[in-house]
Design a protein around this motif. Structure first.
Motif, PDB file in Angstrom:
ATOM      1  N   VAL B  28     -10.819   3.559  14.251  1.00 17.18           N
ATOM      2  CA  VAL B  28     -10.007   2.908  13.222  1.00 17.18           C
ATOM      3  C   VAL B  28     -10.597   3.166  11.836  1.00 17.18           C
ATOM      4  N   ILE B  29     -11.938   3.126  11.727  1.00 15.66           N
ATOM      5  CA  ILE B  29     -12.556   3.393  10.428  1.00 15.66           C
ATOM      6  C   ILE B  29     -12.269   4.828   9.995  1.00 15.66           C
ATOM      7  N   PHE B  32      -8.831   5.006   8.789  1.00 14.43           N
ATOM      8  CA  PHE B  32      -8.747   4.361   7.479  1.00 14.43           C
ATOM      9  C   PHE B  32      -9.229   5.311   6.383  1.00 14.43           C
ATOM     10  N   ILE B  33     -10.316   6.043   6.670  1.00 14.91           N
ATOM     11  CA  ILE B  33     -10.827   7.002   5.674  1.00 14.91           C
ATOM     12  C   ILE B  33      -9.783   8.069   5.392  1.00 14.91           C
ATOM     13  N   LEU B  35      -6.588   7.911   5.738  1.00 15.12           N
ATOM     14  CA  LEU B  35      -5.403   7.390   5.064  1.00 15.12           C
ATOM     15  C   LEU B  35      -5.683   7.012   3.620  1.00 15.12           C
ATOM     16  N   SER B  36      -6.870   6.461   3.346  1.00 17.64           N
ATOM     17  CA  SER B  36      -7.057   5.824   2.042  1.00 17.64           C
ATOM     18  C   SER B  36      -7.711   6.739   1.019  1.00 17.64           C
ATOM     19  N   ARG B  37      -8.516   7.708   1.464  1.00 18.43           N
ATOM     20  CA  ARG B  37      -9.198   8.545   0.486  1.00 18.43           C
ATOM     21  C   ARG B  37      -8.366   9.783   0.195  1.00 18.43           C
ATOM     22  N   ARG B  38      -8.595  10.374  -0.986  1.00 21.01           N
ATOM     23  CA  ARG B  38      -7.770  11.519  -1.349  1.00 21.01           C
ATOM     24  C   ARG B  38      -8.536  12.815  -1.489  1.00 21.01           C
ATOM     25  N   ILE B  42     -13.674  14.170   2.061  1.00 23.53           N
ATOM     26  CA  ILE B  42     -13.877  12.856   2.688  1.00 23.53           C
ATOM     27  C   ILE B  42     -12.919  12.688   3.853  1.00 23.53           C
ATOM     28  N   MET B  45     -14.422  14.221   6.723  1.00 22.48           N
ATOM     29  CA  MET B  45     -15.432  13.349   7.340  1.00 22.48           C
ATOM     30  C   MET B  45     -14.766  12.320   8.244  1.00 22.48           C
TER      31      MET B  45
END
Lengths: 162, 113
Positions: B28-29, B32-33, B35-38, B42, B45
């Motif tokens: 899930v983390i 989340f990375i 989806l949320s980082r651009r 990253i 990663m």
């Protein structure tokens, strides 16, 4: 011990998520990979732990840091506009998924019933090697070909004039 | 109340449930990375973290399946594929940077060069 390594893994991953600096995020990845290697050790699988440290915290993270340095991507300025939909949408999706995952795992009768009987012996390289070359020889050769193809592909993609 | 406390204690001491929980939370983390980082790097990663989460679950199940050796053999193949994916993925990032001078996935939104 399990709790320590699990916390190292999850906190390392979370710090990657909230780290602004790309190089520091790469180093947090190393922490996460070491935590995962510790989990493999607790699973009595030192072979997998060694592979994890060599391949992930060794090769892949070093490659990643090389690319970050090569592109000077850590000095690139931030994006101008902040998409609040993207930010809060991803937070909501992650929280919902995490809650669902915790609920499913805690209520799963199958997982709870899987109490380990007598602890199996440690995994060692001899058993892995025997199984690998006795039963999976074709797949092993195919992986060799795949690595060669990936290497040639990466060189072709990066090279300016071939 | 008593079974709940017992289950919590067994998770904290590393039962199969605990490993699966850690693996899923790691996944899930990673998601989340992504989806949320651009920054593409990253996001890469995050993909690696998700791959690692799958590996943790695989080896935990292999361990609780009487320590089956096939799980580790399969892990070996997964790690080889992950290495290929890392090499090609980072080559793609370098190629993107050559053409666009950016690693921001928002600024590389055109389909042509």
């Amino acid at each position: 011990m399990f709790l320590i390594f699990a916390l190292i893994t999850l906190l390392g991953a979370l710090s990657v998520a909230f780290q602004k600096n790309l190089v520091v995020a790469g180093l947090c990845m190393v922490i996460t990979f070491f935590g995962v290697a510790g989990l493999y050790l607790l699973l009595a699988n030192p072979v997998a732990a060694a592979l994890q440290i060599i391949v992930y915290s060794g090769a892949i993270v070093v490659l990643l840091l090389f690319v970050i340095m090569l592109l000077s991507a850590h000095e690139e300025e931030d994006a101008q506009s902040v998409h609040s939909v993207q930010r809060w949408g991803s937070v909501a999706a992650a929280l919902a998924l995490a809650a669902g995952v915790v609920k499913v795992v805690l209520s799963s009768g199958f997982l709870r019933g899987a109490a380990s009987g007598p602890a199996p012996a440690n995994m060692n390289l001899e058993r892995v090697g025997t199984a690998l070359f006795a039963e999976h020889l074709v797949a092993f050769e195919a992986v060799g070909l795949l690595l060669l193809a990936a290497m040639i592909g990466a060189v072709t993609l990066v090279k300016k004039d071939l | 109340m008593q079974p709940t406390m017992c289950a919590t204690a067994s998770i904290l001491h590393g039962s199969l449930q605990g490993y699966v929980l850690v693996a899923l939370l790691l996944f899930v983390i990673g998601l989340f990375i992504v989806l949320s980082r651009r920054s593409v790097l990253i996001q890469f990663m995050g993909v690696e973290l998700m791959l690692n989460a799958a590996n943790v679950a695989l080896l935990a199940f292999a361990r609780h399946w009487n320590g089956d050796v096939q799980g580790t053999v399969f892990y070996l193949f997964i790690i080889a594929v992950a290495a290929c994916e890392a090499a090609v993925g980072l080559a793609l990032v370098v190629g993107l940077f050559r053409h666009r001078q950016t690693t921001d996935s928002d600024r590389a939104d055109a389909l042509k060069l």
